[in-house]
Motif scaffolding. Structure first.
Motif, PDB file in Angstrom:
ATOM      1  N   SER A 174       0.832  -1.191   0.000  1.00  0.00           N
ATOM      2  CA  SER A 174       0.000   0.000   0.000  1.00  0.00           C
ATOM      3  C   SER A 174       0.874   1.249   0.000  1.00  0.00           C
ATOM      4  O   SER A 174       1.940   1.277   0.615  1.00  0.00           O
ATOM      5  CB  SER A 174      -0.889  -0.006   1.249  1.00  0.00           C
ATOM      6  N   ASP A 175       0.408   2.291  -0.645  1.00  0.00           N
ATOM      7  CA  ASP A 175       1.120   3.570  -0.655  1.00  0.00           C
ATOM      8  C   ASP A 175       1.149   4.206   0.726  1.00  0.00           C
ATOM      9  O   ASP A 175       1.972   5.072   0.995  1.00  0.00           O
ATOM     10  CB  ASP A 175       0.470   4.546  -1.642  1.00  0.00           C
ATOM     11  N   VAL A 176       0.240   3.804   1.611  1.00  0.00           N
ATOM     12  CA  VAL A 176       0.185   4.400   2.944  1.00  0.00           C
ATOM     13  C   VAL A 176       1.067   3.658   3.950  1.00  0.00           C
ATOM     14  O   VAL A 176       1.192   4.084   5.083  1.00  0.00           O
ATOM     15  CB  VAL A 176      -1.262   4.476   3.478  1.00  0.00           C
ATOM     16  N   LEU A 177       1.695   2.564   3.533  1.00  0.00           N
ATOM     17  CA  LEU A 177       2.573   1.817   4.427  1.00  0.00           C
ATOM     18  C   LEU A 177       3.813   2.639   4.737  1.00  0.00           C
ATOM     19  O   LEU A 177       4.512   3.090   3.833  1.00  0.00           O
ATOM     20  CB  LEU A 177       2.989   0.488   3.794  1.00  0.00           C
ATOM     21  N   SER A 178       4.055   2.853   6.019  1.00  0.00           N
ATOM     22  CA  SER A 178       5.224   3.616   6.437  1.00  0.00           C
ATOM     23  C   SER A 178       6.457   2.729   6.388  1.00  0.00           C
ATOM     24  O   SER A 178       6.474   1.646   6.966  1.00  0.00           O
ATOM     25  CB  SER A 178       5.023   4.150   7.854  1.00  0.00           C
ATOM     26  N   LEU A 179       7.486   3.181   5.702  1.00  0.00           N
ATOM     27  CA  LEU A 179       8.734   2.427   5.611  1.00  0.00           C
ATOM     28  C   LEU A 179       9.848   3.078   6.423  1.00  0.00           C
ATOM     29  O   LEU A 179      11.003   2.677   6.334  1.00  0.00           O
ATOM     30  CB  LEU A 179       9.147   2.277   4.144  1.00  0.00           C
ATOM     31  N   ASP A 180       9.489   4.103   7.212  1.00  0.00           N
ATOM     32  CA  ASP A 180      10.473   4.775   8.053  1.00  0.00           C
ATOM     33  C   ASP A 180       9.884   4.977   9.444  1.00  0.00           C
ATOM     34  O   ASP A 180       9.084   5.888   9.632  1.00  0.00           O
ATOM     35  CB  ASP A 180      10.862   6.123   7.435  1.00  0.00           C
ATOM     36  N   PRO A 181      10.184   4.124  10.399  1.00  0.00           N
ATOM     37  CA  PRO A 181      11.141   3.021  10.300  1.00  0.00           C
ATOM     38  C   PRO A 181      10.539   1.865   9.503  1.00  0.00           C
ATOM     39  O   PRO A 181       9.310   1.737   9.425  1.00  0.00           O
ATOM     40  CB  PRO A 181      11.366   2.611  11.759  1.00  0.00           C
ATOM     41  N   PRO A 182      11.400   1.025   8.939  1.00  0.00           N
ATOM     42  CA  PRO A 182      10.886  -0.097   8.153  1.00  0.00           C
ATOM     43  C   PRO A 182      10.132  -1.085   9.043  1.00  0.00           C
ATOM     44  O   PRO A 182      10.454  -1.236  10.229  1.00  0.00           O
ATOM     45  CB  PRO A 182      12.146  -0.727   7.559  1.00  0.00           C
ATOM     46  N   PRO A 183       9.127  -1.749   8.485  1.00  0.00           N
ATOM     47  CA  PRO A 183       8.402  -2.747   9.264  1.00  0.00           C
ATOM     48  C   PRO A 183       9.347  -3.867   9.694  1.00  0.00           C
ATOM     49  O   PRO A 183      10.304  -4.182   8.990  1.00  0.00           O
ATOM     50  CB  PRO A 183       7.348  -3.284   8.288  1.00  0.00           C
ATOM     51  N   SER A 184       9.076  -4.441  10.834  1.00  0.00           N
ATOM     52  CA  SER A 184       9.914  -5.555  11.287  1.00  0.00           C
ATOM     53  C   SER A 184       9.038  -6.784  11.468  1.00  0.00           C
ATOM     54  O   SER A 184       7.843  -6.684  11.722  1.00  0.00           O
ATOM     55  CB  SER A 184      10.597  -5.204  12.608  1.00  0.00           C
ATOM     56  N   MET A 185       9.658  -7.945  11.326  1.00  0.00           N
ATOM     57  CA  MET A 185       8.941  -9.192  11.524  1.00  0.00           C
ATOM     58  C   MET A 185       9.622  -9.953  12.646  1.00  0.00           C
ATOM     59  O   MET A 185      10.846 -10.115  12.647  1.00  0.00           O
ATOM     60  CB  MET A 185       8.936 -10.052  10.260  1.00  0.00           C
ATOM     61  N   VAL A 186       8.823 -10.372  13.597  1.00  0.00           N
ATOM     62  CA  VAL A 186       9.316 -11.140  14.734  1.00  0.00           C
ATOM     63  C   VAL A 186       8.510 -12.429  14.768  1.00  0.00           C
ATOM     64  O   VAL A 186       7.288 -12.406  14.626  1.00  0.00           O
ATOM     65  CB  VAL A 186       9.126 -10.358  16.054  1.00  0.00           C
ATOM     66  N   LEU A 187       9.193 -13.553  14.950  1.00  0.00           N
ATOM     67  CA  LEU A 187       8.510 -14.844  15.031  1.00  0.00           C
ATOM     68  C   LEU A 187       8.246 -15.201  16.483  1.00  0.00           C
ATOM     69  O   LEU A 187       9.124 -15.063  17.335  1.00  0.00           O
ATOM     70  CB  LEU A 187       9.363 -15.938  14.386  1.00  0.00           C
ATOM     71  N   TYR A 188       7.026 -15.649  16.761  1.00  0.00           N
ATOM     72  CA  TYR A 188       6.641 -16.109  18.091  1.00  0.00           C
ATOM     73  C   TYR A 188       6.039 -17.496  17.960  1.00  0.00           C
ATOM     74  O   TYR A 188       5.360 -17.791  16.977  1.00  0.00           O
ATOM     75  CB  TYR A 188       5.586 -15.186  18.719  1.00  0.00           C
ATOM     76  N   GLU A 189       6.254 -18.314  18.962  1.00  0.00           N
ATOM     77  CA  GLU A 189       5.643 -19.631  19.007  1.00  0.00           C
ATOM     78  C   GLU A 189       4.627 -19.646  20.142  1.00  0.00           C
ATOM     79  O   GLU A 189       4.942 -19.226  21.261  1.00  0.00           O
ATOM     80  CB  GLU A 189       6.707 -20.700  19.261  1.00  0.00           C
ATOM     81  N   GLN A 190       3.418 -20.105  19.849  1.00  0.00           N
ATOM     82  CA  GLN A 190       2.386 -20.153  20.885  1.00  0.00           C
ATOM     83  C   GLN A 190       2.758 -21.203  21.914  1.00  0.00           C
ATOM     84  O   GLN A 190       3.121 -22.324  21.583  1.00  0.00           O
ATOM     85  CB  GLN A 190       1.028 -20.491  20.280  1.00  0.00           C
ATOM     86  N   VAL A 191       2.682 -20.826  23.172  1.00  0.00           N
ATOM     87  CA  VAL A 191       3.012 -21.752  24.257  1.00  0.00           C
ATOM     88  C   VAL A 191       1.803 -22.056  25.137  1.00  0.00           C
ATOM     89  O   VAL A 191       1.841 -22.993  25.931  1.00  0.00           O
ATOM     90  CB  VAL A 191       4.188 -21.242  25.116  1.00  0.00           C
ATOM     91  N   HIS A 192       0.732 -21.254  25.014  1.00  0.00           N
ATOM     92  CA  HIS A 192      -0.446 -21.485  25.843  1.00  0.00           C
ATOM     93  C   HIS A 192      -1.638 -20.792  25.216  1.00  0.00           C
ATOM     94  O   HIS A 192      -1.498 -19.743  24.592  1.00  0.00           O
ATOM     95  CB  HIS A 192      -0.198 -20.924  27.255  1.00  0.00           C
ATOM     96  N   GLU A 193      -2.814 -21.382  25.387  1.00  0.00           N
ATOM     97  CA  GLU A 193      -4.050 -20.758  24.907  1.00  0.00           C
ATOM     98  C   GLU A 193      -5.139 -21.019  25.928  1.00  0.00           C
ATOM     99  O   GLU A 193      -5.243 -22.113  26.480  1.00  0.00           O
ATOM    100  CB  GLU A 193      -4.447 -21.356  23.562  1.00  0.00           C
ATOM    101  N   LEU A 194      -5.925 -20.005  26.198  1.00  0.00           N
ATOM    102  CA  LEU A 194      -7.001 -20.112  27.172  1.00  0.00           C
ATOM    103  C   LEU A 194      -8.210 -19.354  26.636  1.00  0.00           C
ATOM    104  O   LEU A 194      -8.071 -18.227  26.126  1.00  0.00           O
ATOM    105  CB  LEU A 194      -6.557 -19.513  28.503  1.00  0.00           C
ATOM    106  N   HIS A 195      -9.373 -19.946  26.709  1.00  0.00           N
ATOM    107  CA  HIS A 195     -10.607 -19.295  26.273  1.00  0.00           C
ATOM    108  C   HIS A 195     -11.582 -19.218  27.442  1.00  0.00           C
ATOM    109  O   HIS A 195     -11.610 -20.107  28.279  1.00  0.00           O
ATOM    110  CB  HIS A 195     -11.262 -20.078  25.138  1.00  0.00           C
ATOM    111  N   ALA A 196     -12.384 -18.178  27.468  1.00  0.00           N
ATOM    112  CA  ALA A 196     -13.401 -18.018  28.526  1.00  0.00           C
ATOM    113  C   ALA A 196     -14.584 -18.903  28.245  1.00  0.00           C
ATOM    114  O   ALA A 196     -14.904 -19.214  27.153  1.00  0.00           O
ATOM    115  CB  ALA A 196     -13.829 -16.561  28.614  1.00  0.00           C
TER     116      ALA A 196
END
Length: 81
Positions: free
Chosen positions: A59-81
């Motif tokens: 998208s033209d509206v995506l800010s590249l300053d600062p550039p987007p970063s990608m971080v990987l996370y692994e799910q370790v727990h899930e809880l639902h009400a």
């Protein structure tokens, strides 16, 4: 716009976009991608390859300053009400 393109990359199963409510921050937007893959780094590299090949529209509206970063996370727990 690029969420649809990301979901075409092997391993990416869902995408959600968020925007900050109230206040101001340097990163007011967040995208969360769910990945089903044995090799997360390979799936992450797939984004770079798809972008280099012009398969991910940005998208033209995506800010590249600062550039987007990608971080990987692994799910370790899930809880639902």
């Amino acid at each position: 716009m690029h969420l649809v393109d990301i979901l075409k990359i092997a391993g990416f199963t869902s995408a959600r976009r968020f925007t900050q409510v109230g206040g101001e921050s340097a990163t007011p937007h967040l995208a969360i991608y769910e990945i089903e893959a044995d090799d997360l780094e390979s799936a992450q590299a797939g984004i770079g390859a798809a972008m280099a090949a012009g398969e991910v529209r940005m998208s033209d509206v995506l800010s590249l300053d600062p550039p987007p970063s990608m971080v990987l996370y692994e799910q370790v727990h899930e809880l639902h009400a």
